[in-house]
Design a protein around this motif. Structure first.
Motif, PDB file in Angstrom:
ATOM      1  N   ARG A 192      -9.665   6.557 -51.581  1.00 29.61           N
ATOM      2  CA  ARG A 192      -9.159   6.929 -52.905  1.00 29.61           C
ATOM      3  C   ARG A 192     -10.310   7.082 -53.895  1.00 29.61           C
ATOM      4  NH1 ARG A 192      -4.572   3.767 -51.377  1.00 29.61           N
ATOM      5  NH2 ARG A 192      -5.506   1.835 -52.113  1.00 29.61           N
ATOM      6  N   LYS A 193     -11.263   6.158 -53.818  1.00 31.87           N
ATOM      7  CA  LYS A 193     -12.420   6.236 -54.713  1.00 31.87           C
ATOM      8  C   LYS A 193     -13.237   7.494 -54.426  1.00 31.87           C
ATOM      9  CE  LYS A 193     -16.572   3.843 -56.234  1.00 31.87           C
ATOM     10  NZ  LYS A 193     -17.403   2.630 -56.143  1.00 31.87           N
ATOM     11  N   MET A 197      -3.736  12.492 -47.157  1.00 29.99           N
ATOM     12  CA  MET A 197      -3.979  11.861 -48.443  1.00 29.99           C
ATOM     13  C   MET A 197      -4.781  10.590 -48.222  1.00 29.99           C
ATOM     14  SD  MET A 197      -3.309  12.576 -51.515  1.00 29.99           S
ATOM     15  CE  MET A 197      -3.948  11.718 -52.891  1.00 29.99           C
ATOM     16  N   ALA A 198      -5.532  10.208 -49.239  1.00 33.24           N
ATOM     17  CA  ALA A 198      -6.385   9.028 -49.140  1.00 33.24           C
ATOM     18  C   ALA A 198      -5.533   7.767 -49.173  1.00 33.24           C
ATOM     19  CB  ALA A 198      -7.368   9.023 -50.295  1.00 33.24           C
ATOM     20  N   ASN A 199      -5.691   6.951 -48.138  1.00 31.64           N
ATOM     21  CA  ASN A 199      -4.888   5.735 -48.052  1.00 31.64           C
ATOM     22  C   ASN A 199      -5.691   4.472 -48.333  1.00 31.64           C
ATOM     23  OD1 ASN A 199      -2.431   6.961 -47.422  1.00 31.64           O
ATOM     24  ND2 ASN A 199      -3.066   7.237 -45.307  1.00 31.64           N
ATOM     25  N   ALA A 221     -12.186  10.247 -53.233  1.00 28.08           N
ATOM     26  CA  ALA A 221     -11.427  11.402 -53.715  1.00 28.08           C
ATOM     27  C   ALA A 221     -11.607  11.559 -55.224  1.00 28.08           C
ATOM     28  CB  ALA A 221      -9.955  11.254 -53.358  1.00 28.08           C
ATOM     29  N   ARG A 222     -11.587  10.431 -55.946  1.00 28.16           N
ATOM     30  CA  ARG A 222     -11.815  10.476 -57.399  1.00 28.16           C
ATOM     31  C   ARG A 222     -13.215  11.003 -57.700  1.00 28.16           C
ATOM     32  NH1 ARG A 222      -9.757   5.215 -57.458  1.00 28.16           N
ATOM     33  NH2 ARG A 222     -11.846   4.396 -57.855  1.00 28.16           N
ATOM     34  N   PRO A 251      -8.623   2.101 -50.046  1.00 23.12           N
ATOM     35  CA  PRO A 251      -9.248   2.081 -51.382  1.00 23.12           C
ATOM     36  C   PRO A 251     -10.540   2.898 -51.429  1.00 23.12           C
ATOM     37  CG  PRO A 251      -8.544  -0.114 -50.769  1.00 23.12           C
ATOM     38  CD  PRO A 251      -8.340   0.750 -49.564  1.00 23.12           C
TER      39      PRO A 251
END
Length: 88
Positions: A8-9, A1-3, A11-12, A5
């Protein structure tokens, strides 16, 4: 999973792109089906009109990198051949 920032971006962004790409592919397939339906109905005028719309959508998707140019050309060529055969 993206940890991080950044991850995460990314992945979005990837999810948004995936949904947009799927919508574009679906739209192209819908237009191709409309052309095939018009060809099956035997009305060359409506088939030609549907073909023109499909070519526009297909070319736009190709320009945006959703389809390989050869795949787009193959679809256009095959559909156009079917439409021309209706006149003969």
């Amino acid at each position: 999973m993206a940890n991080s920032p950044q991850a995460r971006k990314r992945a979005r962004q990837a999810e948004n792109r995936r949904q947009h790409n799927a919508a574009m592919r679906s739209m192209v397939r819908t237009y191709l089906k409309k052309v095939n339906a018009a060809i099956a109905s035997g009305d060359q005028g409506s088939a030609q009109e549907a073909y023109n719309q499909a070519v526009s959508v297909l070319d736009k998707a190709t320009r945006k990198g959703k389809f390989h140019p050869n795949k787009a050309a193959r679809h256009k060529s095959r559909l156009n051949t079917k439409i021309k055969a209706m006149a003969a």
